[in-house]
Enzyme design. Structure first.
Site, PDB file in Angstrom:
ATOM      1  N   ASP A 176      27.619  26.797 -15.967  1.00 10.52           N
ATOM      2  CA  ASP A 176      27.836  27.175 -17.367  1.00 10.52           C
ATOM      3  C   ASP A 176      29.342  27.058 -17.586  1.00 10.52           C
ATOM      4  OD1 ASP A 176      26.397  28.471 -19.815  1.00 10.52           O
ATOM      5  OD2 ASP A 176      28.143  29.750 -19.575  1.00 10.52           O
ATOM      6  N   LYS A 222      20.831  35.125 -15.967  1.00 12.93           N
ATOM      7  CA  LYS A 222      22.187  34.605 -16.175  1.00 12.93           C
ATOM      8  C   LYS A 222      23.135  35.395 -15.292  1.00 12.93           C
ATOM      9  CE  LYS A 222      24.448  31.593 -18.755  1.00 12.93           C
ATOM     10  NZ  LYS A 222      24.031  30.332 -19.354  1.00 12.93           N
TER      11      LYS A 222
HETATM   12  P1  NDP Z   1      32.681  24.027 -20.085  1.00  7.25           P
HETATM   13  O1  NDP Z   1      33.372  25.049 -19.266  1.00  7.25           O
HETATM   14  O2  NDP Z   1      32.454  22.685 -19.540  1.00  7.25           O
HETATM   15  O3  NDP Z   1      33.440  23.867 -21.484  1.00  7.25           O
HETATM   16  C1  NDP Z   1      33.637  24.938 -22.351  1.00  7.25           C
HETATM   17  C2  NDP Z   1      34.438  24.469 -23.541  1.00  7.25           C
HETATM   18  O4  NDP Z   1      34.467  25.509 -24.520  1.00  7.25           O
HETATM   19  C3  NDP Z   1      35.891  24.175 -23.194  1.00  7.25           C
HETATM   20  O5  NDP Z   1      36.383  23.175 -24.039  1.00  7.25           O
HETATM   21  C4  NDP Z   1      36.561  25.517 -23.486  1.00  7.25           C
HETATM   22  O6  NDP Z   1      37.948  25.437 -23.777  1.00  7.25           O
HETATM   23  C5  NDP Z   1      35.803  25.954 -24.719  1.00  7.25           C
HETATM   24  N1  NDP Z   1      35.847  27.420 -24.813  1.00  7.25           N
HETATM   25  C6  NDP Z   1      35.421  28.311 -23.890  1.00  7.25           C
HETATM   26  N2  NDP Z   1      35.659  29.561 -24.316  1.00  7.25           N
HETATM   27  C7  NDP Z   1      36.246  29.439 -25.519  1.00  7.25           C
HETATM   28  C8  NDP Z   1      36.727  30.373 -26.462  1.00  7.25           C
HETATM   29  N3  NDP Z   1      36.649  31.696 -26.240  1.00  7.25           N
HETATM   30  N4  NDP Z   1      37.256  29.883 -27.624  1.00  7.25           N
HETATM   31  C9  NDP Z   1      37.346  28.545 -27.844  1.00  7.25           C
HETATM   32  N5  NDP Z   1      36.907  27.617 -26.977  1.00  7.25           N
HETATM   33  C10 NDP Z   1      36.372  28.062 -25.843  1.00  7.25           C
HETATM   34  O7  NDP Z   1      31.301  24.726 -20.529  1.00  7.25           O
HETATM   35  P2  NDP Z   1      29.959  24.032 -21.032  1.00  7.25           P
HETATM   36  O8  NDP Z   1      30.274  22.832 -21.840  1.00  7.25           O
HETATM   37  O9  NDP Z   1      29.044  23.926 -19.884  1.00  7.25           O
HETATM   38  O10 NDP Z   1      29.358  25.184 -21.977  1.00  7.25           O
HETATM   39  C11 NDP Z   1      29.650  25.267 -23.369  1.00  7.25           C
HETATM   40  C12 NDP Z   1      28.591  26.113 -24.062  1.00  7.25           C
HETATM   41  O11 NDP Z   1      27.296  25.511 -23.861  1.00  7.25           O
HETATM   42  C13 NDP Z   1      28.457  27.546 -23.568  1.00  7.25           C
HETATM   43  O12 NDP Z   1      28.074  28.368 -24.649  1.00  7.25           O
HETATM   44  C14 NDP Z   1      27.305  27.454 -22.581  1.00  7.25           C
HETATM   45  O13 NDP Z   1      26.662  28.702 -22.395  1.00  7.25           O
HETATM   46  C15 NDP Z   1      26.410  26.472 -23.312  1.00  7.25           C
HETATM   47  N6  NDP Z   1      25.422  25.798 -22.482  1.00  7.25           N
HETATM   48  C16 NDP Z   1      25.809  25.053 -21.398  1.00  7.25           C
HETATM   49  C17 NDP Z   1      24.853  24.395 -20.641  1.00  7.25           C
HETATM   50  C18 NDP Z   1      25.217  23.460 -19.558  1.00  7.25           C
HETATM   51  O14 NDP Z   1      24.329  22.736 -19.079  1.00  7.25           O
HETATM   52  N7  NDP Z   1      26.461  23.382 -19.124  1.00  7.25           N
HETATM   53  C19 NDP Z   1      23.406  24.588 -20.913  1.00  7.25           C
HETATM   54  C20 NDP Z   1      23.122  25.310 -22.124  1.00  7.25           C
HETATM   55  C21 NDP Z   1      24.109  25.919 -22.847  1.00  7.25           C
HETATM   56  P3  NDP Z   1      39.023  25.977 -22.722  1.00  7.25           P
HETATM   57  O15 NDP Z   1      39.096  24.915 -21.668  1.00  7.25           O
HETATM   58  O16 NDP Z   1      40.280  26.145 -23.505  1.00  7.25           O
HETATM   59  O17 NDP Z   1      38.493  27.284 -22.195  1.00  7.25           O
END
Ligand code: NDP
Length: 452
Positions: free
Chosen positions: A170, A130
């Site tokens: 991510d 990562k």
């Molecule tokens: P994105 O950047 O597309 O979206 C992240 C979302 O989570 C946004 O809505 C963001 O809101 C919110 N968020 C981030 N940090 C916080 C926080 N501290 N408190 C509240 N909301 C928060 O990321 P992904 O959708 O790709 O990833 C989301 C999760 O899924 C992560 O844990 C990632 O590790 C996991 N994941 C992702 C994969 C992928 O293929 N993309 C694969 C496997 C796991 P805001 O815009 O306000 O920051």
């Protein structure tokens, strides 16, 4: 619960804490896995002798570096970045890159550790890694994001490669960022290889990679419900986040007849009592990906919807919950509320969204609870398929990839059942099942290599 060198679980965890000061997320992730593994290896001397758990909980290497870039006003900005290569016993290191101000070495070590088990669970030959940076892409222009990505890759390219380490997206890293990073890698090395996944379809990306994590988490949920003769159709779902994983989970839940009531971001959540339609979800995707707006705007756009500032959505009564935002976003009291409100299943789209207290509560209540390392593995699985397509220089058809994703998620569910079924009961401890199934595959490969 003694092991051959007389170390018990508490002593082991104390050692992890001592060796990793100021890294609470990493310690939390190791503790959750160790709780299950200690039981499993109790009577398996080979793992003890080889100190496998101790070795898996120590990354192969952590590369830390400075990233300098220039903002639109001409100011020089300095960021910190890392690549954690946790374990490559079963394949090249593989795992996303995160851009978020909250990124630290501890967060990336926890994610790389979790990724090792997740990747093993997919059945594909991928090790765990990562990376990321404390760079905040929010509010930055395309030019600023490009300069940052190029500067980051100018250092990172030395440590990665199609057979060495294959990063992906991510939080904060989507198609735009992958494009800039891949472009810079190609420019420096003069090589067009599958060194990153999540690429655009025009330059080696795979169909359904964007959808795969959210869709996969929903398929996992469907598999769990099926064990109790239930289905997603007709059930209400609460989802957190509004990024890649959340919007695609919402899309698949809706397609399968569920009613999605919430989405969120770091500023609060929106509650839509009428449920989200495909049209509404498409609007959120456009808001987040193109306009880079905030989820609060949903309540202004759609009648009847409410925005709750500064809150998480776990107080909304629901049958199903899918935490899809970030780590430690669902705490013990939130788990209590969900259970009290009659929630029957939780499928984690995010990595470690539930803290240890919450995990213990879901386990004690014996509701269907899938940890991220199992439920969100669909994304990395399709990344693995992207690597295969790149190596063979072909592109598979969408129907084929959709079928493979469904099969892979069913396979992960079956592996969790195999190792997580409670003796004499129908209840499956998916956390335990995922931890043991993932651990066993990596551990057996490590045993074969001897002491390396
Ligand atoms: P994105 O950047 O597309 O979206 C992240 C979302 O989570 C946004 O809505 C963001 O809101 C919110 N968020 C981030 N940090 C916080 C926080 N501290 N408190 C509240 N909301 C928060 O990321 P992904 O959708 O790709 O990833 C989301 C999760 O899924 C992560 O844990 C990632 O590790 C996991 N994941 C992702 C994969 C992928 O293929 N993309 C694969 C496997 C796991 P805001 O815009 O306000 O920051």
């Amino acid at each position: 619960m003694a092991v051959s060198d007389h170390v018990d679980l508490n002593t082991f965890i104390e050692g992890v804490k001592r060796r990793n000061p100021g890294q609470p997320e990493f310690v939390q992730a190791v503790q959750e896995v160790a709780e299950d593994i200690f039981d499993f290896i109790q009577d398996k001397e080979a793992y003890h002798q080889a100190q496998i758990l101790r070795r898996i909980a120590e990354p192969d290497r952590v590369v830390s570096f400075r990233v300098c870039w220039q903002d639109d006003k001409g100011n020089i900005r300095v960021q910190r970045a890392w690549r954690v290569q946790n374990n490559n016993a079963i394949g090249p290191y593989k795992g996303g890159i995160r851009f978020h101000p909250s990124v630290t070495e501890s967060v990336l070590k926890f994610l790389a550790f979790e990724q090792t088990f997740k990747n093993a669970l997919t059945g594909l030959p991928m090790g765990g890694g990562k990376g990321g940076s404390n760079f905040n892409p929010k509010g930055k222009s395309d030019g600023e994001v490009m300069r940052f990505c190029q500067s980051l890759m100018t250092e990172l390219y030395r440590y990665i490669g199609a057979d060495i380490d294959v990063p992906a997206g991510d939080i904060g890293v989507g198609g735009r960022e992958i494009g800039y990073m891949f472009g810079q890698y190609k420019r420096i090395t003069n090589e067009f290889t599958g060194v990153l996944t999540g690429k655009g379809l025009e330059y080696g990306g795979s169909l359904i990679r964007t959808e795969a994590t959210g869709y996969g988490a929903t398929y996992f949920l469907q598999n769990m419900l099926k064990t109790q003769g239930k289905d997603i159709a007709g059930h209400t779902a609460v989802i957190s986040g509004s990024g890649n994983v959340a919007t695609h989970a919402a899309e698949k839940v809706t397609m399968l007849g569920g009613k999605v009531l919430t989405l969120s971001d770091s500023e609060g959540f929106v509650y839509d009592p009428d449920g989200m339609t495909q049209e509404k979800i498409d609007w959120v995707k456009e808001l987040k990906n193109k306009r880079r707006g905030r989820i609060s705007e949903y309540a202004k756009e759609f009648k009847g919807a409410e925005f709750h500032a500064g809150k998480t959505p776990w107080g909304v009564k629901c049958d199903l919950a899918l935490p899809c935002a970030t780590q430690n976003e669902l705490l013990g009291p939130d788990a209590d509320t969900l259970i009290r409100n009659g929630c029957i299943a939780v499928s984690e789209g995010a990595n470690m969204p539930t803290n240890l207290d919450g995990v213990h509560k879901f386990k004690a209540a014996e509701i269907l609870y899938a940890p991220g390392k199992a439920a969100n593995a669909g994304g990395v699985a399709v990344s693995g398929l992207e690597m295969s397509q790149n190596s063979a220089r072909i592109s598979w058809k969408e129907e084929e990839l959709q079928r493979l994703l469904v099969d892979i998620m069913a396979g992960i569910h079956a592996r969790c059942e195999e190792y997580g079924k409670k003796p004499g009961s129908k209840v499956v401890d998916y956390v335990k099942g995922a931890n043991i199934a993932g651990f066993k595959k990596v551990a057996d490969a490590m045993l074969a290599y001897g002491v390396v």
